[in-house]
Design a protein around this motif. Structure first.
Motif, PDB file in Angstrom:
ATOM      1  N   UNK A 270       0.847  -1.194   0.000  1.00 28.63           N
ATOM      2  CA  UNK A 270       0.000   0.000   0.000  1.00 28.63           C
ATOM      3  C   UNK A 270       0.883   1.246   0.000  1.00 28.63           C
ATOM      4  N   UNK A 271       1.652   1.448  -1.071  1.00 22.15           N
ATOM      5  CA  UNK A 271       2.645   2.529  -1.064  1.00 22.15           C
ATOM      6  C   UNK A 271       2.010   3.916  -0.967  1.00 22.15           C
ATOM      7  N   UNK A 272       2.742   4.804  -0.294  1.00 21.94           N
ATOM      8  CA  UNK A 272       2.276   6.164  -0.051  1.00 21.94           C
ATOM      9  C   UNK A 272       3.346   7.147  -0.517  1.00 21.94           C
TER      10      UNK A 272
ATOM     11  N   UNK B  43      -1.888   5.509   5.309  1.00 20.02           N
ATOM     12  CA  UNK B  43      -1.645   4.553   4.247  1.00 20.02           C
ATOM     13  C   UNK B  43      -1.826   5.169   2.880  1.00 20.02           C
ATOM     14  N   UNK B  44      -1.219   4.538   1.875  1.00 21.53           N
ATOM     15  CA  UNK B  44      -1.393   4.984   0.506  1.00 21.53           C
ATOM     16  C   UNK B  44      -2.810   4.738   0.020  1.00 21.53           C
TER      17      UNK B  44
ATOM     18  N   UNK C  77      -5.524   7.145   3.241  1.00 23.52           N
ATOM     19  CA  UNK C  77      -5.740   8.592   3.161  1.00 23.52           C
ATOM     20  C   UNK C  77      -4.804   9.279   2.171  1.00 23.52           C
ATOM     21  N   UNK C  78      -3.788   8.565   1.681  1.00 18.55           N
ATOM     22  CA  UNK C  78      -2.893   9.149   0.693  1.00 18.55           C
ATOM     23  C   UNK C  78      -3.616   9.414  -0.614  1.00 18.55           C
ATOM     24  N   UNK C  79      -3.089  10.318  -1.395  1.00 18.51           N
ATOM     25  CA  UNK C  79      -3.721  10.692  -2.668  1.00 18.51           C
ATOM     26  C   UNK C  79      -2.935  10.194  -3.880  1.00 18.51           C
ATOM     27  N   UNK C  80      -1.631  10.358  -3.859  1.00 19.20           N
ATOM     28  CA  UNK C  80      -0.819   9.997  -5.012  1.00 19.20           C
ATOM     29  C   UNK C  80      -0.646   8.496  -5.157  1.00 19.20           C
TER      30      UNK C  80
END
Length: 252
Positions: free
Chosen positions: A156-158, A183-184, A232-235
């Motif tokens: 789950x990359x961020x 998290x991503x 909650x990450x966007x990218x």
């Protein structure tokens, strides 16, 4: 505005945290082994460390190494922070350090406990893996003609800059204890991340998923390092790759 010390301030995360805090008007000291005037090896401590923390309001502790030494560094940094009267100690950790019996994760969890028991005002943020780390792992694997991946493992990359923004926000607030994980935006199979990397770089590699053994692998396979409820990450990783390799030349 306050005086903030960022350990590991020249690293992947720390340099972005430093930029954010300076942009907000804070005096920021960068501590790393080679950054003057605060060139300090935290594992060794010494008078240079006391000089670095003197007059500091907040410490953001980003310095870390999978090769070891994190606990020793914390055992030097935390007493120095107490001696200097630091009011807020912010620590970046990893999602799943209490669920995955992996050596580096155990070390990060031990540092969390040292921070919690330090007597300082503290905040701990856990994040999932940075895009940069996933890319580094895949680049290393791609040196072989066959890309060997752990079977049935997801990630789950961020984006590291988003984590830096959150850390800077926390550093400018009051001590908050253990805050919500970060998290991503996507939980993806590792082979899908690998195929995205191959597409972005123009590489051609056979992808083979290999089942492994051991308690750490089992915990990764079960998603102990993931935070799908805190996506909650966007990218996304694909967006990161597109930006990272926009001028790249396809390689074989």
């Amino acid at each position: 505005m306050s005086t903030i010390l960022v350990t590991g301030g020249t690293g992947t995360l720390g340099r972005h945290v430093t930029e954010r805090l300076r942009a907000d008007g804070h005096e920021v000291r960068v501590l790393s082994r080679h950054a003057r005037p605060y060139a300090v090896d935290l594992r060794e401590g010494g008078s240079g460390l006391d000089e670095a923390v003197a007059g500091v309001d907040t410490i953001v502790h980003c310095a870390s190494s999978p090769r070891g030494g994190d606990e020793k560094a914390a055992r030097n940094l935390i007493p120095a922070a107490r001696r200097a009267g630091v009011g807020h100690f912010v620590y970046i950790s990893i999602v799943g350090v209490d669920r995955v019996p992996f050596g580096y994760y155990r070390s990060k969890l031990a540092v969390e406990r040292l921070v919690e028991e330090s007597g300082l005002g503290w905040t701990v943020l856990r994040a999932t893996q940075f895009h940069d780390l996933v890319l580094s792992v895949l680049q290393g694997m791609a040196r072989l003609p066959v890309l060997l991946l752990p079977a049935r493992v997801k990630d789950q990359p961020v984006d590291v800059t988003e984590v830096a923004d959150r850390l800077a926000e926390l550093a400018q607030g009051a001590p908050a204890g253990r805050v919500d994980d970060m998290g991503g935006p996507e939980v993806r199979t590792f082979d899908s991340l690998a195929r995205a990397y191959l597409r972005a770089t123009g590489r051609r590699r056979a992808v083979v998923k290999v089942p492994l053994r051991g308690a750490a692998y089992d915990a990764f396979r079960e998603g102990g390092h993931l935070a799908p409820e805190r996506a909650v990450g966007k990218g996304t990783f694909d967006e990161y790759l597109a930006e990272r390799f926009k001028t790249g030349v396809p390689r074989r």
